[in-house]
Design a protein around this motif. Structure first.
Motif, PDB file in Angstrom:
ATOM      1  N   ALA A 282     -29.916   6.167 -44.936  1.00 56.25           N
ATOM      2  CA  ALA A 282     -29.096   6.933 -43.991  1.00 56.25           C
ATOM      3  C   ALA A 282     -27.644   6.487 -44.048  1.00 56.25           C
ATOM      4  N   GLN A 283     -27.414   5.192 -44.191  1.00 56.64           N
ATOM      5  CA  GLN A 283     -26.051   4.689 -44.332  1.00 56.64           C
ATOM      6  C   GLN A 283     -25.418   5.209 -45.618  1.00 56.64           C
ATOM      7  N   PHE A 284     -26.215   5.231 -46.682  1.00 57.58           N
ATOM      8  CA  PHE A 284     -25.729   5.747 -47.962  1.00 57.58           C
ATOM      9  C   PHE A 284     -25.327   7.214 -47.840  1.00 57.58           C
ATOM     10  N   LEU A 285     -26.155   8.023 -47.195  1.00 55.79           N
ATOM     11  CA  LEU A 285     -25.867   9.452 -47.080  1.00 55.79           C
ATOM     12  C   LEU A 285     -24.740   9.739 -46.091  1.00 55.79           C
ATOM     13  N   ASP A 286     -24.438   8.793 -45.221  1.00 58.95           N
ATOM     14  CA  ASP A 286     -23.291   8.938 -44.324  1.00 58.95           C
ATOM     15  C   ASP A 286     -22.004   8.477 -45.005  1.00 58.95           C
ATOM     16  N   SER A 287     -22.135   7.938 -46.215  1.00 61.65           N
ATOM     17  CA  SER A 287     -20.988   7.475 -46.994  1.00 61.65           C
ATOM     18  C   SER A 287     -20.721   8.464 -48.125  1.00 61.65           C
ATOM     19  N   VAL A 288     -19.608   8.275 -48.827  1.00 60.81           N
ATOM     20  CA  VAL A 288     -19.105   9.324 -49.713  1.00 60.81           C
ATOM     21  C   VAL A 288     -18.787   8.790 -51.107  1.00 60.81           C
TER      22      VAL A 288
END
Length: 362
Positions: A282-288
């Motif tokens: 989830a942290q990865f997908l909230d990052s760019v």
């Protein structure tokens, strides 16, 4: 500096919207395993790349800055000022690498960077070291304990331009911190405490309070603050000899770099978390990630920061290896994978996405 110099905390509290917690995103174990297994040979930092990149960026930046100050033509001064801002911005962003790289990987690099870039730009490495790693803590990311997270996508539309434009004042705030607040704090302990807790970190969360430095960071803070204070006072003293124009031009160039960095920060994440702990995926997908084929991202997100989502998977990966790591993972996991979900085409679509999110009724 923390965002007490950027956005008033009360205003942010009024701007934030209360939304129900997002549904938890389960960890994609295949992606996490691939990130570990496919990049084992890329984890060694290459000193020649770090030193050459940093020294060339800083050298070009200072040469262009000198030209901006000395040249008599306004159009040429604008061109040189732009080159100075972009080059010094790139040199400054090595502070991000210093917060992650193993202390024995690049002997002398931290000291050289602070002497050539950190102290002259009044942003020594202690302002990021010991702070940025909290942003990568699995249980802190996106929560109130994360110094580098705000739910910008859940705020009011006016908060976005304010977030970016207030960065114009950052160089002036840094000059005041080192020239005035640090000397005062040396003789008045309560001022020292407030300055350390609130104005000694490159953070955007107005609720963040920095703890006292410990271990090997403690003597670094002393010497870096001393160097920054002496330099700031020397800059102010120089106005008696050469007037205010050179200093104001330099501060304007630094302000341009600060605004560019704030724009990069605005699109480094999607900023959609409402404060609940998140899984690694989830942290990865909230990052760019903003990968090739576009080239302009290397200008506004240099030193590996165009792969910011990948960096959250592999925080210790040296910046010069992130491009190859991305190519391997993208080829292995393929289009439509979880990994592909963090890849975005550029800054403008990301800004528009966040802006549209701020306009939704809450």
């Amino acid at each position: 500096m923390n965002m007490h110099q950027s956005i008033d905390s009360a205003a942010l509290a009024r701007a934030a919207a209360t939304v129900p917690p997002k549904q938890a995103i389960a960890d994609d174990k295949d992606m996490l395993r691939a990130a570990r297994d496919l990049t084992k040979d890329l984890i060694a930092a290459k000193p020649a790349i770090y030193w050459t990149d940093m020294l060339l960026s800083a050298g070009l930046g200072y040469a262009a800055l000198a030209g901006t100050i000395l040249i008599g033509s306004v159009p040429l001064a604008i061109v040189l000022g732009t080159i100075a801002a972009l080059s010094l911005y790139r040199a400054l962003l090595f502070i991000h690498e210093l917060s992650h790289i193993h202390r024995d990987a690049l002997p002398g690099f931290r000291l050289a960077w602070n002497l050539l870039v950190g102290i002259p730009m009044l942003t020594p490495s202690f302002m990021y070291e010991g702070v940025h790693t909290l942003h990568h803590a699995r249980t802190r990311y996106g929560t109130v304990e994360d110094p580098e997270y705000l739910p910008l996508a859940l705020m009011k539309p006016w908060s976005l331009p304010l977030f970016v434009l207030i960065a114009l004042l950052l160089p002036f705030a840094l000059l005041f911190r080192f020239a005035v607040l640090v000397p005062l704090g040396a003789v008045i302990p309560p001022i020292r405490t407030i300055v350390w807790q609130r104005f000694s970190s490159l953070s955007i969360n107005p609720q963040f309070r920095r703890r006292p430095p410990e271990g090997e960071l403690r003597p670094r803070v002393f010497w870096q603050e001393l160097g920054g204070s002496v330099w700031a006072l020397a800059l102010l003293a120089s106005t008696f000899a050469v007037g205010w124009q050179p200093l104001l031009i330099a501060l304007a160039v630094f302000s341009a770099a600060a605004v560019l960095n704030q724009l990069r920060t605005l699109v480094a994440h999607l900023w959609e978390n409402d404060g609940e702990p998140m899984t690694v995926t989830a942290q990865f997908l909230d990052s760019v990630n903003v990968p090739p084929p576009g080239r302009i991202a290397e200008i506004w997100a240099p030193v590996g920061l165009r792969y910011h989502a990948l960096h959250h998977l592999l925080p210790s990966m040296p910046y010069h290896s992130l491009g190859e790591a991305h190519r391997r993972l993208a080829a292995h996991l393929g289009t439509g994978s979880t990994y592909d979900g963090a890849n975005h085409p550029g800054m403008v679509p990301l800004v528009l996405r966040i802006a549209r999110s701020t306009m939704r009724p809450r």
